[in-house]
Motif scaffolding. Sequence first.
Motif, short mmCIF file in Angstrom:
data_model
loop_
_atom_site.label_atom_id
_atom_site.label_comp_id
_atom_site.label_asym_id
_atom_site.label_seq_id
_atom_site.Cartn_x
_atom_site.Cartn_y
_atom_site.Cartn_z
N THR A 161 0.87 -1.18 0.00
CA THR A 161 0.00 0.00 0.00
C THR A 161 0.90 1.22 0.00
O THR A 161 2.07 1.14 0.42
CB THR A 161 -0.92 0.07 1.24
N LYS A 162 0.39 2.34 -0.42
CA LYS A 162 1.18 3.56 -0.42
C LYS A 162 1.62 3.91 0.99
O LYS A 162 2.76 4.32 1.21
CB LYS A 162 0.40 4.72 -1.04
N GLN A 163 0.73 3.72 1.95
CA GLN A 163 1.09 4.09 3.32
C GLN A 163 2.19 3.20 3.87
O GLN A 163 3.06 3.66 4.62
CB GLN A 163 -0.14 4.03 4.23
N LYS A 164 2.20 1.93 3.49
CA LYS A 164 3.29 1.04 3.93
C LYS A 164 4.61 1.52 3.36
O LYS A 164 5.64 1.51 4.05
CB LYS A 164 3.03 -0.39 3.46
N LEU A 165 4.59 1.94 2.10
CA LEU A 165 5.81 2.44 1.47
C LEU A 165 6.29 3.70 2.17
O LEU A 165 7.48 3.86 2.46
CB LEU A 165 5.55 2.73 -0.01
N ILE A 166 5.37 4.60 2.48
CA ILE A 166 5.71 5.84 3.18
C ILE A 166 6.31 5.54 4.54
O ILE A 166 7.37 6.06 4.91
CB ILE A 166 4.46 6.73 3.34
N ASN A 167 5.64 4.68 5.30
CA ASN A 167 6.12 4.36 6.65
C ASN A 167 7.49 3.70 6.63
O ASN A 167 8.33 3.96 7.49
CB ASN A 167 5.11 3.44 7.36
N HIS A 168 7.69 2.84 5.65
CA HIS A 168 8.98 2.15 5.51
C HIS A 168 10.10 3.16 5.25
O HIS A 168 11.17 3.09 5.86
CB HIS A 168 8.91 1.15 4.36
N ILE A 169 9.83 4.11 4.37
CA ILE A 169 10.83 5.14 4.05
C ILE A 169 11.10 6.02 5.26
O ILE A 169 12.25 6.35 5.57
CB ILE A 169 10.34 5.98 2.86
N LEU A 170 10.04 6.40 5.97
CA LEU A 170 10.21 7.25 7.16
C LEU A 170 11.04 6.54 8.22
O LEU A 170 11.89 7.15 8.88
CB LEU A 170 8.84 7.63 7.74
N ASN A 171 10.81 5.25 8.37
CA ASN A 171 11.53 4.48 9.38
C ASN A 171 13.01 4.35 9.08
O ASN A 171 13.82 4.10 9.97
CB ASN A 171 10.90 3.08 9.51
N ALA A 172 13.38 4.55 7.81
CA ALA A 172 14.79 4.42 7.41
C ALA A 172 15.56 5.73 7.50
O ALA A 172 16.74 5.77 7.16
CB ALA A 172 14.86 3.89 5.98
N GLN A 173 14.91 6.81 7.94
CA GLN A 173 15.61 8.09 8.03
C GLN A 173 16.76 8.02 9.03
O GLN A 173 16.62 7.46 10.13
CB GLN A 173 14.65 9.21 8.43
N LEU A 174 17.90 8.55 8.64
CA LEU A 174 19.10 8.48 9.47
C LEU A 174 19.08 9.52 10.59
O LEU A 174 18.27 10.44 10.58
CB LEU A 174 20.34 8.70 8.60
N LYS A 175 20.00 9.38 11.50
CA LYS A 175 20.10 10.31 12.62
C LYS A 175 20.40 11.73 12.17
O LYS A 175 19.99 12.69 12.81
CB LYS A 175 21.20 9.84 13.59
N ASP A 176 21.11 11.86 11.03
CA ASP A 176 21.45 13.21 10.54
C ASP A 176 20.34 13.83 9.69
O ASP A 176 20.48 14.93 9.18
CB ASP A 176 22.77 13.19 9.77
N GLY A 177 19.23 13.10 9.54
CA GLY A 177 18.09 13.64 8.82
C GLY A 177 17.97 13.20 7.38
O GLY A 177 16.93 13.40 6.75
N GLY A 178 19.03 12.61 6.82
CA GLY A 178 18.99 12.18 5.43
C GLY A 178 18.66 10.70 5.30
O GLY A 178 18.22 10.06 6.25
N TRP A 179 18.89 10.18 4.11
CA TRP A 179 18.66 8.76 3.85
C TRP A 179 19.84 8.18 3.10
O TRP A 179 20.60 8.90 2.44
CB TRP A 179 17.40 8.58 3.00
N ASN A 180 20.00 6.87 3.21
CA ASN A 180 21.10 6.17 2.56
C ASN A 180 20.56 4.87 1.99
O ASN A 180 19.67 4.25 2.57
CB ASN A 180 22.22 5.89 3.56
N LEU A 181 21.10 4.44 0.88
CA LEU A 181 20.63 3.23 0.20
C LEU A 181 20.66 2.00 1.11
O LEU A 181 19.80 1.13 1.03
CB LEU A 181 21.49 2.97 -1.03
N TYR A 182 21.63 1.93 1.99
CA TYR A 182 21.86 0.70 2.74
C TYR A 182 21.10 0.60 4.05
O TYR A 182 21.39 -0.26 4.88
CB TYR A 182 23.37 0.54 2.98
#
Length: 438
Positions: A173-194
């Motif tokens: 679902t779109k919301q699952k995708l959103i939540n998954h991405i939000l949960n992967a946010q790094l401590k510095d505020g950005g995101w990383n592939l790994y």
Amino acid sequence: MKKKLLSALLAVAVVASSVFGGAASVSAATQKEINQNFEKCGNFIYKTIKEPKFGSIGGEWVMYGFGISGYPMSKEYISSYQKSVEDAVKEGFRGTPGILHDRKYTEYSRVIVAYSAIGLDPTNIAGYDMVAKLADFDKVIWQGLNGPIWALRALDSGNYTIPKDASVKNPTTKQKLINHILNAQLKDGGWNLYVSDPKEADFEKNKSRLKADPDITGMTLSALAPYRNQTKVKKAIDKGVAALSKIQDSKGGFSTMGATTSESSAQVICGLTACGINPNADKRFVKNGKSAVDAIMTFYDEKSGGFRHVNTATTGYKPVVNQMATEQAYYALAEYKSRVPEGTTISKVAKVNKTTLKATWKKAVAKTACDGYQITTSTNANFNKDVKKATVKNRNTVSGKVNGLKKNKTYFVKVRAYKTVNGVKVYGTYSEVKKVKL
């Protein structure tokens, strides 16, 4: 985990398709120069990629860029690409018809995005529905963070709904995708592939250890931007924007894996404009007078019209025109031009009465258009005293008044156009300044 990392790395690896051209220095570009270079780049791609085919180079990103820019492709050109995709679907991955890949689900997302941009139907390609392929959430996120990022962008590209599949235990679902991405946010505020799968034992450790990658962070902002009305998404976007500003270098550019590349600037430009930020004017993204747009234009090769991957030889890459870099730069500038209105020219400022002035300007360039204009006034030429702003919510209006000003004061006035992108006003550059005494 190693297989995931290798697959993800291969998915975003830059292929050095060197064409020609050297690394001549490029000064900060004006809007006119950007427009001219953008047009020349489109012509270069069209002539170089004579028959676009299914693939991450010479395929989907060419069609996506041309689609959103309105480039005048011939029917034969589009048909060539369409046939190639249909053939790939019919042949299938490892001989299985209807399958583009058994692991890299960005293959489906990429085709969906490209098809949507050029007005084709990705739900019926040689009888197969590419949108339906995104139904299994576990498969979509296997590849790394770019899996859910591009799945979300694919679904939004045509407001698609994934058909229900009773055989899928964990439906997307779109919301699952959103939540998954939000949960992967790094401590510095950005995101990383790994950082992608919370089920991995080193998930939280990686979130603390890894740093924001400009490419992935830019892509993430592009995917999340339409959902900024969600409180958590807005907070994540704000942190992501701050992270990008922090890692931008003194020349306006961005680095990934130790190298300053045009692709990094391209993805940042896409992400910022999707979030309602002008990367060519917002002070957070102008360092020492050089903006993110200035930075990407330093990779432009005037002789060919293409873009380089790097400007300085590094890690096996030479400063020559590169096809992947060119395609990403083109569609990044296409997104920039479609979202950020060009500057307008203020033609007259006049006193209406002791506390009101009227400004008149020229209409924004038709190719970029706008949704309205903002008039800014100040009693100081630096616009830091008695500042007032008035919004004209009509793209066809070329004049507006500012009321409630001070008597017997000289006011400095400037105007800029705006467009609304994902619910946020994106402002173009200000006009020249004129003044009037009330």
